[in-house]
Write an enzyme that holds these catalytic residues in place. Structure first.
Site, PDB file in Angstrom:
ATOM      1  N   LYS A   1     -24.153 -17.503  19.250  1.00  0.00           N
ATOM      2  CA  LYS A   1     -23.064 -18.210  19.624  1.00  0.00           C
ATOM      3  C   LYS A   1     -23.124 -18.792  20.788  1.00  0.00           C
ATOM      4  O   LYS A   1     -23.474 -18.318  21.808  1.00  0.00           O
ATOM      5  CB  LYS A   1     -21.791 -17.194  19.855  1.00  0.00           C
ATOM      6  CG  LYS A   1     -20.380 -17.848  19.782  1.00  0.00           C
ATOM      7  CD  LYS A   1     -19.417 -17.133  20.781  1.00  0.00           C
ATOM      8  CE  LYS A   1     -19.781 -17.361  22.207  1.00  0.00           C
ATOM      9  NZ  LYS A   1     -19.886 -18.519  22.718  1.00  0.00           N
TER      10      LYS A   1
ATOM     11  N   GLY B   1     -25.629 -14.781  30.725  1.00  0.00           N
ATOM     12  CA  GLY B   1     -24.279 -15.416  31.359  1.00  0.00           C
ATOM     13  C   GLY B   1     -23.918 -14.641  32.562  1.00  0.00           C
ATOM     14  O   GLY B   1     -24.784 -14.005  33.119  1.00  0.00           O
ATOM     15  N   SER B   2     -22.827 -14.977  33.017  1.00  0.00           N
ATOM     16  CA  SER B   2     -22.409 -14.510  34.325  1.00  0.00           C
ATOM     17  C   SER B   2     -21.956 -12.760  34.187  1.00  0.00           C
ATOM     18  O   SER B   2     -21.787 -12.198  33.262  1.00  0.00           O
ATOM     19  CB  SER B   2     -20.972 -15.292  34.490  1.00  0.00           C
ATOM     20  OG  SER B   2     -20.064 -14.779  33.452  1.00  0.00           O
TER      21      SER B   2
ATOM     22  N   GLU C   1     -22.970 -16.818  44.081  1.00  0.00           N
ATOM     23  CA  GLU C   1     -24.113 -17.572  43.347  1.00  0.00           C
ATOM     24  C   GLU C   1     -23.194 -18.799  43.122  1.00  0.00           C
ATOM     25  O   GLU C   1     -22.406 -19.291  42.552  1.00  0.00           O
ATOM     26  CB  GLU C   1     -24.262 -16.781  41.889  1.00  0.00           C
ATOM     27  CG  GLU C   1     -25.147 -17.701  41.216  1.00  0.00           C
ATOM     28  CD  GLU C   1     -25.538 -17.183  39.810  1.00  0.00           C
ATOM     29  OE1 GLU C   1     -24.322 -16.776  39.273  1.00  0.00           O
ATOM     30  OE2 GLU C   1     -26.389 -17.376  39.253  1.00  0.00           O
TER      31      GLU C   1
ATOM     32  N   GLU D   1     -28.462 -10.388  30.479  1.00  0.00           N
ATOM     33  CA  GLU D   1     -29.234 -11.076  31.698  1.00  0.00           C
ATOM     34  C   GLU D   1     -28.057 -11.722  32.549  1.00  0.00           C
ATOM     35  O   GLU D   1     -27.749 -12.718  31.891  1.00  0.00           O
ATOM     36  CB  GLU D   1     -30.254 -12.047  30.872  1.00  0.00           C
ATOM     37  CG  GLU D   1     -31.408 -11.407  30.138  1.00  0.00           C
ATOM     38  CD  GLU D   1     -32.543 -10.782  31.170  1.00  0.00           C
ATOM     39  OE1 GLU D   1     -32.268 -11.001  32.517  1.00  0.00           O
ATOM     40  OE2 GLU D   1     -33.647 -10.506  30.600  1.00  0.00           O
TER      41      GLU D   1
ATOM     42  N   CYS E   1     -30.715 -19.178  36.619  1.00  0.00           N
ATOM     43  CA  CYS E   1     -30.394 -17.880  36.975  1.00  0.00           C
ATOM     44  C   CYS E   1     -31.463 -17.323  37.941  1.00  0.00           C
ATOM     45  O   CYS E   1     -30.972 -17.054  38.997  1.00  0.00           O
ATOM     46  CB  CYS E   1     -30.327 -17.010  35.704  1.00  0.00           C
ATOM     47  SG  CYS E   1     -31.842 -16.985  34.786  1.00  0.00           S
TER      48      CYS E   1
ATOM     49  N   THR F   1     -18.656 -11.927  32.695  1.00  0.00           N
ATOM     50  CA  THR F   1     -18.611 -11.755  31.467  1.00  0.00           C
ATOM     51  C   THR F   1     -19.368 -10.437  30.659  1.00  0.00           C
ATOM     52  O   THR F   1     -18.933  -9.794  29.826  1.00  0.00           O
ATOM     53  CB  THR F   1     -19.078 -12.911  30.677  1.00  0.00           C
ATOM     54  OG1 THR F   1     -18.124 -14.085  31.040  1.00  0.00           O
ATOM     55  CG2 THR F   1     -18.991 -13.158  29.162  1.00  0.00           C
ATOM     56  N   GLY F   2     -20.534 -10.233  31.657  1.00  0.00           N
ATOM     57  CA  GLY F   2     -21.381  -8.922  31.226  1.00  0.00           C
ATOM     58  C   GLY F   2     -20.571  -7.767  31.324  1.00  0.00           C
ATOM     59  O   GLY F   2     -20.803  -6.955  30.452  1.00  0.00           O
TER      60      GLY F   2
HETATM   61  P1  NAD Z   1     -20.439 -17.273  31.029  1.00  0.00           P
HETATM   62  O1  NAD Z   1     -20.401 -16.020  31.250  1.00  0.00           O
HETATM   63  O2  NAD Z   1     -19.223 -17.864  31.285  1.00  0.00           O
HETATM   64  O3  NAD Z   1     -20.595 -17.777  29.498  1.00  0.00           O
HETATM   65  C1  NAD Z   1     -21.823 -17.324  28.691  1.00  0.00           C
HETATM   66  C2  NAD Z   1     -21.492 -17.026  27.291  1.00  0.00           C
HETATM   67  O4  NAD Z   1     -20.635 -15.955  27.180  1.00  0.00           O
HETATM   68  C3  NAD Z   1     -20.648 -18.461  26.621  1.00  0.00           C
HETATM   69  O5  NAD Z   1     -21.268 -18.645  25.423  1.00  0.00           O
HETATM   70  C4  NAD Z   1     -19.379 -17.704  26.680  1.00  0.00           C
HETATM   71  O6  NAD Z   1     -18.549 -18.477  25.340  1.00  0.00           O
HETATM   72  C5  NAD Z   1     -19.491 -16.370  26.441  1.00  0.00           C
HETATM   73  N1  NAD Z   1     -18.148 -15.396  26.760  1.00  0.00           N
HETATM   74  C6  NAD Z   1     -17.238 -15.876  27.606  1.00  0.00           C
HETATM   75  N2  NAD Z   1     -16.500 -14.629  27.490  1.00  0.00           N
HETATM   76  C7  NAD Z   1     -16.799 -13.951  27.000  1.00  0.00           C
HETATM   77  C8  NAD Z   1     -16.559 -12.437  26.447  1.00  0.00           C
HETATM   78  N3  NAD Z   1     -15.306 -11.914  26.942  1.00  0.00           N
HETATM   79  N4  NAD Z   1     -17.206 -11.793  25.531  1.00  0.00           N
HETATM   80  C9  NAD Z   1     -18.198 -12.428  24.853  1.00  0.00           C
HETATM   81  N5  NAD Z   1     -18.665 -13.823  25.203  1.00  0.00           N
HETATM   82  C10 NAD Z   1     -18.025 -14.298  26.122  1.00  0.00           C
HETATM   83  O7  NAD Z   1     -21.593 -17.896  31.574  1.00  0.00           O
HETATM   84  P2  NAD Z   1     -22.041 -19.388  31.998  1.00  0.00           P
HETATM   85  O8  NAD Z   1     -21.093 -19.864  32.903  1.00  0.00           O
HETATM   86  O9  NAD Z   1     -22.061 -20.072  30.558  1.00  0.00           O
HETATM   87  O10 NAD Z   1     -23.561 -19.329  32.697  1.00  0.00           O
HETATM   88  C11 NAD Z   1     -23.776 -19.414  33.697  1.00  0.00           C
HETATM   89  C12 NAD Z   1     -23.968 -17.696  34.313  1.00  0.00           C
HETATM   90  O11 NAD Z   1     -25.195 -17.436  33.673  1.00  0.00           O
HETATM   91  C13 NAD Z   1     -24.657 -17.899  35.578  1.00  0.00           C
HETATM   92  O12 NAD Z   1     -24.053 -16.612  36.327  1.00  0.00           O
HETATM   93  C14 NAD Z   1     -25.987 -17.606  35.558  1.00  0.00           C
HETATM   94  O13 NAD Z   1     -26.729 -17.007  36.724  1.00  0.00           O
HETATM   95  C15 NAD Z   1     -26.002 -16.707  34.360  1.00  0.00           C
HETATM   96  N6  NAD Z   1     -27.504 -16.881  33.945  1.00  0.00           N
HETATM   97  C16 NAD Z   1     -28.182 -15.679  33.864  1.00  0.00           C
HETATM   98  C17 NAD Z   1     -29.763 -15.819  33.176  1.00  0.00           C
HETATM   99  C18 NAD Z   1     -30.722 -14.562  33.363  1.00  0.00           C
HETATM  100  O14 NAD Z   1     -31.584 -14.529  32.605  1.00  0.00           O
HETATM  101  N7  NAD Z   1     -30.208 -13.439  34.010  1.00  0.00           N
HETATM  102  C19 NAD Z   1     -30.283 -16.808  32.600  1.00  0.00           C
HETATM  103  C20 NAD Z   1     -29.345 -17.913  32.677  1.00  0.00           C
HETATM  104  C21 NAD Z   1     -27.881 -18.037  33.169  1.00  0.00           C
END
Ligand code: NAD
Length: 483
Positions: free
Chosen positions: A183, A234-235, A387, A256, A290, A238-239
């Site tokens: 997704k 992701g963030s 961040e 991650e 990230c 959300t994690g």
């Molecule tokens: P985000 O968490 O907003 O979204 C990431 C994904 O999660 C999207 O596909 C979104 O649709 C989905 N999502 C949103 N809510 C959800 C939920 N409740 N349950 C499941 N999935 C859900 O992150 P973003 O704004 O797309 O990305 C930026 C963030 O990602 C930054 O914090 C960045 O540091 C982090 N990031 C981390 C790494 C790493 O390897 N550690 C790599 C790249 C980005």
């Protein structure tokens, strides 16, 4: 209700992208418009999956998983190599699409570089072996430890490196014998939809599936009883949602998450020699990375010199529409992130920080914000503590190294960190004290397919890459055999 795409739709609707479920292209009734962050122009339309689409993808993956898991390792390795070849063959189309929807330039460390990474990580997955370990072999019998697939893995990706991160998830998952459902971020789904359509055609039907959403399918995936593991990038917020949501089904997780990487420059470093490395450590992909350096601690002895060298370097880097091959940096990908960056810089200035270069949005179309170096930043300013994930870097002056280390470790992030020094022993001694999954010395942000990568503290848990990343897509299975 969603329907199968027909040939006429495919021919006419170049801008409507289908999902791939059970080896077939699937369109939906609802679409979201995806716009180019450089121009505001429409790039294409992304399907909005329903729960029925997700259920169909999960059913397809579950139907395919037993046969796929029983294939010889060599066959799955060859699928991964074929996927790498297909990515390379379609790199021109995918790079363009990525630049149009994400904004990053085609050249330099942009889209073509990202596609190169996708092929490299696919090939690397094929290179790893998962040998059977003989734990015991004696008069009592033989005990073997095998690495077996987990089953069905869900991959949820962000918008900054959409294709590379998808491949980071799916290459080890597929190599290890799992079926997958991807997704992508609703902000950058088109290149993923197209890349996965290409990859899915290489694997047996139902092994590789993708659904695109309006930001509401993620929770359904993480709670779904037909998905055994989630790999999420992701963030942090959300994690945490995912971890809560996955608990009822006891899903395995690799998370991650966000970083706020500190770089510490020791007084013996040579400012002219490190300026370029510092710059790209912070501003690769416009800071939307990230493991980019997001706060820089510089000793008072060389603070002004480092600021000057960095500013000189920054002013030489052209920023603009990524389709123009002269540009080395593009826009911020979306309005929300643009506003975060702008507000953090404005807040820092109102709290006494000084702008060395940049500091005001660039007028005109697109989410363009210039490289902004923020001097005299201090702990407690939001630009240091949060961040920023964009083209700005706070530079913090320090006098006492122990204090700088304490500040670097003082936030609840732990993705990466770096030490910059002309003295390898001193750098190593500082590196030993930094709390991060990766500590770089005289560089920042490099990742490689054979090197495990992952965060500690709130930056997540579990690793990707290397044999450890592959093992994270397996369960251990013991055969305990009597003599
Ligand atoms: P985000 O968490 O907003 O979204 C990431 C994904 O999660 C999207 O596909 C979104 O649709 C989905 N999502 C949103 N809510 C959800 C939920 N409740 N349950 C499941 N999935 C859900 O992150 P973003 O704004 O797309 O990305 C930026 C963030 O990602 C930054 O914090 C960045 O540091 C982090 N990031 C981390 C790494 C790493 O390897 N550690 C790599 C790249 C980005």
């Amino acid at each position: 209700m969603n329907k199968m795409i027909n040939k006429a739709d495919q021919m006419s609707g170049i801008s409507k992208f289908p999902m791939t479920i059970n080896g077939q292209t699937v369109i939906s009734d609802d679409y979201s418009e995806i716009t180019n962050p450089s121009t505001g122009e429409t790039v294409g339309f992304s399907p909005i999956a329903t729960i029925k689409d997700l259920d169909a993808a999960v059913a397809a993956a579950n139907a395919a998983k037993t046969d796929y898991a029983l294939l010889p390792d060599a066959t799955r390795k060859q699928y991964c190599r074929d996927a790498a070849t297909a990515i390379e063959a379609n790199s021109a189309e995918l790079s363009q699409l990525l630049t149009l929807e994400q904004g990053k330039p085609l050249k330099g460390l942009g889209s073509e570089f990202e596609l190169g990474g996708c092929a490299a990580w696919m090939n690397a997955a094929a290179d790893f072996d998962l040998p059977v370990k003989i734990i015991q072999e004696d008069d009592n019998g033989r005990i073997e430890q095998h690495r077996v697939p987990i089953g069905v893995i869900g991959s949820i990706t962000p918008w900054n490196w959409p294709l590379m991160i998808a491949v980071w998830h799916i290459a080890p998952a597929l190599r290890a014998g799992n079926c997958i459902i991807i997704k992508p971020s609703p902000l950058t789904p088109l290149s993923s939809l197209r890349m996965i359509e290409i990859i899915a055609s290489i694997f047996p039907q139902g092994v590789v599936n993708i659904v695109a959403d309006g930001d509401d399918i993620g929770p359904a995936m993480t709670a779904h009883s037909g998905i055994d593991k989630i790999i999420f990038t992701g963030s942090i917020g959300t994690g945490k949602h995912i971890m809560r949501n996955a608990s009822d089904t006891l899903k395995r997780l690799t998370l991650e998450l966000g970083g706020n990487d500190a770089g510490i420059v020791l007084p013996d470093a040579d400012p002219a020699a490190i300026a370029e490395g510092l710059f790209w450590g912070a501003f690769i992909n416009n800071g939307q990375t990230c493991a980019a350096m997001k706060r820089l601690y510089v000793h008072d002895d060389i603070y002004d010199d480092v600021c000057e060298q960095l500013s000189n370097f920054a002013t030489k880097i052209p920023m603009g529409d990524g389709m123009d091959e002269n540009n080395i940096l593009g826009p911020i990908q979306n309005k929300m992130q643009f506003d975060i960056v702008k507000n953090l810089v404005d807040d820092a200035v109102s709290n006494g920080a000084k702008i060395l270069t940049g500091g005001q949005p660039i007028e005109g179309a697109g989410y363009f914000y210039p490289i902004t170096l923020v001097a005299e930043a201090t702990s407690g300013m939001a630009i240091v503590d949060k961040e920023q994930f964009g083209p700005t870097l706070p530079i913090i002056r320090y006098h006492d190294l122990d204090d700088a280390i304490a500040q670097a470790n003082g936030l609840d992030f732990g993705l990466a960190a770096s030490v910059w020094s002309s003295d390898a022993d001193k750098a190593q001694a500082v590196a030993a004290q930094l709390e991060a999954g990766t500590v770089y010395i005289n560089k920042h942000g490099e990742v490689a397919p054979h090197v495990p990568f992952g965060g500690i503290k709130s930056s997540g848990f579990g690793v990707e890459f290397g044999i450890e990343g592959l093992e994270a897509c397996t369960n251990i299975k013991i055969y305990n055999i009597a003599n």
